[in-house]
Design a protein around this motif. Structure first.
Motif, PDB file in Angstrom:
ATOM      1  N   VAL A 398       0.829  -1.207   0.000  1.00 58.46           N
ATOM      2  CA  VAL A 398       0.000   0.000   0.000  1.00 58.46           C
ATOM      3  C   VAL A 398       0.868   1.262   0.000  1.00 58.46           C
ATOM      4  O   VAL A 398       0.485   2.286  -0.585  1.00 58.46           O
ATOM      5  CB  VAL A 398      -0.965   0.002   1.209  1.00 58.46           C
ATOM      6  N   GLN A 402       0.529   4.136  -2.866  1.00 56.48           N
ATOM      7  CA  GLN A 402       0.272   5.549  -2.601  1.00 56.48           C
ATOM      8  C   GLN A 402       1.409   6.422  -3.119  1.00 56.48           C
ATOM      9  O   GLN A 402       1.184   7.562  -3.567  1.00 56.48           O
ATOM     10  CB  GLN A 402       0.051   5.773  -1.109  1.00 56.48           C
ATOM     11  N   PRO A 461      -5.259  -5.367   0.128  1.00 50.67           N
ATOM     12  CA  PRO A 461      -4.865  -4.234  -0.717  1.00 50.67           C
ATOM     13  C   PRO A 461      -4.929  -4.614  -2.193  1.00 50.67           C
ATOM     14  O   PRO A 461      -4.979  -5.802  -2.544  1.00 50.67           O
ATOM     15  CB  PRO A 461      -3.421  -3.964  -0.280  1.00 50.67           C
ATOM     16  N   MET A 533      -2.564   6.094   2.580  1.00 53.89           N
ATOM     17  CA  MET A 533      -3.261   4.826   2.838  1.00 53.89           C
ATOM     18  C   MET A 533      -3.025   4.426   4.289  1.00 53.89           C
ATOM     19  O   MET A 533      -1.964   3.887   4.632  1.00 53.89           O
ATOM     20  CB  MET A 533      -2.744   3.743   1.899  1.00 53.89           C
ATOM     21  N   ARG A 605     -12.435   3.702  -3.264  1.00 54.48           N
ATOM     22  CA  ARG A 605     -11.995   2.604  -2.387  1.00 54.48           C
ATOM     23  C   ARG A 605     -13.170   1.718  -1.994  1.00 54.48           C
ATOM     24  O   ARG A 605     -12.996   0.513  -1.780  1.00 54.48           O
ATOM     25  CB  ARG A 605     -11.327   3.170  -1.135  1.00 54.48           C
TER      26      ARG A 605
END
Length: 632
Positions: A398, A402, A461, A533, A605
C-alpha cells in the motif's frame, strides 16, 4: 558394531548388528540385534504399514490405534521376530524385506505432542484475514485432522479419502466412519463447499495416475502421510491454479516445498524465550560470549579431576602439570601434516554444527536445515513470523501504491505549471521553489514512517498499480486540481493590469505568480493527505506523528502567507498582497477542492475494494487444458 547395554531377561547386553534407517516411502525402520548368540529383528513404523507385515493381527488392532489417532496422538506400531542362527556377517547382509516381514506384534507406542500455545491464535488470525489454511504433514490422517481442528484449519465436517473396504476404488470417509461417500473427481468442488477434505499420500499417488491432481488438490485442507516429493507437488499444484502460497517447514523433507512456495519460512527448532528469561538472557549474553575459552577450560579441568582455587585457577603443582601437558600436546601437533591438521579443523567444525543446543537460545543453522532453501528463517519453532511477513508485505504494497499515485498527481500538476502557465509568464522564485521542495521532501520522508497495524485485516490491498481504481483516482483528482488551478489563475488575472510578460524574462513578483504558488502548495498538501493509505493496513495520519506534524506545518504556513499576517515573510517569499475577495475565494475553493478529492478517493476505495484472487476459474481452465492435451 554398535553395542547397547540394556535389561534383557537377566541383564544381557544387546548388540545392534545392522540398522535399516527410516524411509518416508516405507514408513518404517528396523534393527537386527544379537542377544548372546541369538539374533532378533525389531521393527517400528506406521500402524497401517506394520499391519500388513504381521503374522497374526490382533482383533482390536485397528480399533485401538484409530482410537488414539482420533484424539490427536501419534502412534507407532512395534513388532519383532526371531531370526535363525547365523553369523554376524550374514546378519548384516540380510535383505531388508526379509527382516521386516513375518513379524509378531509387540504393542503400540503412543505419543502426545501438545500444540504450541500461540499456534491456534496465530492461525485463527490468519484465517480471519482472508487466508486459506492448509496442513501438510507426515502424520496419520486421523491425527492430522484432530490437530487441524484444534488450530482452526478445519471448521466443517471432515471427510478423508481412503481406499474402499472392498479394495475397489476410493471413498470419502468421516473420521468416525459414520459417513461414507463414493469418490469422483467431478464432485470434489461441490463436496468441498460443505466439508473439509483430507487426502493421504497413497491417494495422492492415485490422483497422479488418474490425472486428477488439478481437480482435487486445490480443494483439500489436510494432507497426511505425504512424502517430500509429494509436498513439492502440492505446492506446484497450488501455484498452477493461481494461488499465492506461503509455507512453513522445519526439516530437510520440506526443502522442495519451501523452494516452490512463493514465500518459504524455515522454522528452527528452538523454544521462544519467556518475558522473564528474555531480560536475563540479554543481560548475560555479553558475559557468555566474552569468556568462552575460560568456560571450556573450567569444564575440562573439572572433568580431569583437578583442584581449582577460588578464582577458577589451578594451584602451582597443577599449573606445572598442565604446562607439561600443553607442551607435549603442542609437540604432537607439530608432527601433524598440513592435510591432517586441515581434516582436524574440518572435523571440529562439523561437530560444532551438529552440536545440540539447550532448546531456548536461537540455534545455529545446521547442514540439512530447511533454512538452507528458504528465503525467510524464524529463530524459533513458531508460526507467528508468518503474520509479520504478511503485515510487512501489505504495508509495503500500500505504501508503494500511494507513492505512485502521489508522484503521478504531482507530475501532472507540475507539467501543467511548467508548460501551459509558463507561456503566460508565470514562474516560481528561487525561495518559493526551495520552500515547496522542502515540504515535498518532508512529506515523502515521513509518509514512509507509517508502521503496519499489529492485527491483520480481512480486507486486502490492491495487488498491482495498473488497475481501474488507480487510473480513475488519478484522473478524478487531477481534474479537480486542474479546475482549481485554472479557475484561481483566471480570477487573479482580473485584478492584474493589462501587460505583456515575456516567458524568458526575469522573474518579478505579481498577483498571478502569487496565486499560482499558493494554489500549487494547496494541491501538494491535498495530494499527500487524500492519498495517504492508513487503516486497515498502516497507521492513520493521526498515529503517524512525523507526517501529521509535517502536514500541520504546511497548512499553517499556507494559512499565514495567504492571510498576509506577516508582511515581511511574504516580502521575503516575493508574494504580493491579495485582494480580500480573492483571498476568501482561494480559501473556500481550497476547502472544496480538498473535500471533493477526499470524497472521490473514498468512493473509489468503496467501489473497488481489494478482492480475493479468483483461483477457481484458473483451476478449471488448467484442468480443461490438461484434458485436451490428453486427448491429443
Amino acid at each position: 558394531m554398535d553395542c547397547i547395554a540394556m535389561k534383557w531377561g537377566g541383564g544381557n547386553a544387546v548388540q545392534i548388528v545392522q540398522r535399516y534407517h527410516f524411509a518416508s516411502h516405507l514408513k518404517r525402520m528396523s534393527v537386527v540385534v544379537r542377544v548372546e548368540e541369538q539374533f532378533f529383528a525389531f521393527v517400528k513404523g506406521a500402524p497401517e504399514t506394520i499391519q500388513e507385515r504381521l503374522i497374526d493381527i490382533p482383533s482390536s488392532y485397528v480399533q485401538i490405534y484409530k482410537k488414539y489417532t482420533r484424539q490427536g496422538s501419534r502412534v507407532l506400531a512395534l513388532a519383532f521376530k526371531s531370526l535363525p542362527e547365523m553369523t554376524v556377517s550374514e546378519a548384516r547382509s540380510m535383505d531388508r524385506e526379509m527382516v521386516e516381514s513375518g513379524l509378531t506384534f509387540a504393542g503400540f507406542a503412543v505419543f502426545n505432542c501438545p500444540i504450541r500455545g500461540d499456534s491456534a491464535n496465530v492461525l485463527s488470525e490468519l484465517k480471519g484475514s482472508s487466508h486459506d489454511l492448509v496442513m501438510i504433514t507426515g502424520d496419520q490422517a486421523l491425527t492430522a485432522c484432530h490437530v487441524a481442528g484444534q488450530v482452526h484449519i478445519v471448521s466443517k465436517p471432515v471427510l478423508i479419502l481412503s481406499p474402499a473396504k472392498n479394495r475397489e476404488g476410493y471413498e470419502w470417509v468421516s473420521p468416525d466412519e459414520t459417513q461414507i461417500i463414493s469418490y469422483s473427481d467431478k464432485d470434489v468442488e461441490a463436496l468441498a463447499e460443505a466439508h473439509d477434505l483430507c487426502v493421504g499420500g497413497d491417494c495422492i499417488a492415485m490422483l497422479q495416475q488418474t490425472s486428477a491432481v488439478l481437480k482435487v488438490i486445490p480443494y483439500v485442507k489436510v494432507f497426511a502421510r505425504v512424502a517430500p516429493e509429494q509436498k513439492e507437488l502440492i505446492m506446484t499444484t497450488f501455484k498452477a491454479v493461481g494461488r499465492m502460497t506461503l509455507m512453513c517447514g522445519d526439516g530437510t523433507n520440506d526443502v522442495g516445498a519451501l523452494k516452490q512456495a512463493h514465500a518459504g519460512v524455515a522454522l528452527l527448532n528452538a523454544m521462544p524465550p519467556t518475558r522473564g528469561e528474555k531480560s536475563s538472557s540479554e543481560s548475560s549474553s555479553k558475559n557468555e560470549t566474552a569468556k568462552p575459552a575460560k568456560l571450556k577450560k573450567l569444564k575440562h579441568t573439572k572433568e580431569a579431576g583437578k583442584a581449582l582455587d577460588i578464582n577458577g585457577e589451578e594451584p602451582s603443582k597443577s599449573r606445572a602439570l598442565a604446562r607439561s601437558e600443553s607442551t607435549s600436546h603442542t609437540a604432537s601437533n607439530r608432527r601433524l601434516t598440513a592435510a591432517e591438521m586441515q581434516q582436524q579443523k574440518l572435523r571440529k567444525l562439523m561437530d560444532e554444527l551438529n552440536e545440540e543446543g539447550d532448546g531456548r537460545s536461537a540455534p545455529i543453522v545446521k547442514l540439512g536445515d530447511a533454512s538452507m532453501a528458504s528465503p525467510f528463517t524464524a529463530k524459533h519453532a513458531s508460526v507467528a513470523p508468518t503474520i509479520d511477513i504478511i503485515r510487512q508485505g501489505r504495508s509495503t504494497l500500500v505504501t508503494t501504491l500511494q507513492m505512485f499515485k502521489i508522484l503521478g498527481l504531482n507530475c501532472l500538476a507540475t507539467a501543467y505549471v511548467l508548460s501551459v502557465m509558463y507561456l503566460d509568464g508565470v514562474k516560481l522564485g528561487d525561495v518559493q521553489a526551495t520552500i515547496s521542495g522542502v515540504f515535498t521532501a518532508a512529506f515523502f520522508l515521513f509518509i514512509s514512517h507509517a508502521r503496519p497495524l499489529p492485527t491483520l485485516s480481512a480486507e486486502r490491498p490492491h495487488p498491482n498499480i495498473f488497475c481501474s481504481y488507480v487510473f480513475l483516482s488519478l484522473l478524478g483528482q487531477f481534474a479537480l486540481h486542474l479546475f482549481f488551478l485554472v479557475s484561481s489563475v483566471r480570477e487573479a488575472e482580473k485584478y492584474m493590469p493589462d501587460e505583456c510578460i515575456e516567458p524568458d524574462s526575469h522573474f518579478h513578483p505579481n498577483l498571478v505568480n502569487t496565486v499560482s504558488y499558493m494554489v500549487n502548495m494547496m494541491i501538494q498538501v491535498a495530494t499527500f493527505a487524500v492519498n495517504y493509505m492508513g487503516h486497515p493496513f498502516n497507521q492513520s495520519i493521526l498515529e503517524n506523528k512525523p507526517f501529521l506534524y509535517a502536514l500541520s506545518a504546511a497548512i499553517g504556513f499556507f494559512t499565514v502567507v495567504t492571510s498576509d499576517l506577516f508582511r515581511d515573510l511574504n516580502d521575503w517569499l516575493k508574494l504580493v498582497p491579495l485582494p480580500t475577495a480573492l483571498r476568501d475565494k482561494l480559501m473556500l475553493w481550497a476547502f472544496l477542492m480538498f473535500l471533493g478529492c477526499y470524497l472521490w478517493e473514498r468512493s473509489l476505495r468503496w467501489v473497488f475494494p481489494g478482492k480475493m484472487p479468483d483461483w477457481k476459474k484458473q483451476q478449471q481452465l488448467a484442468a480443461t487444458n490438461l484434458e485436451k492435451k490428453k486427448r491429443i
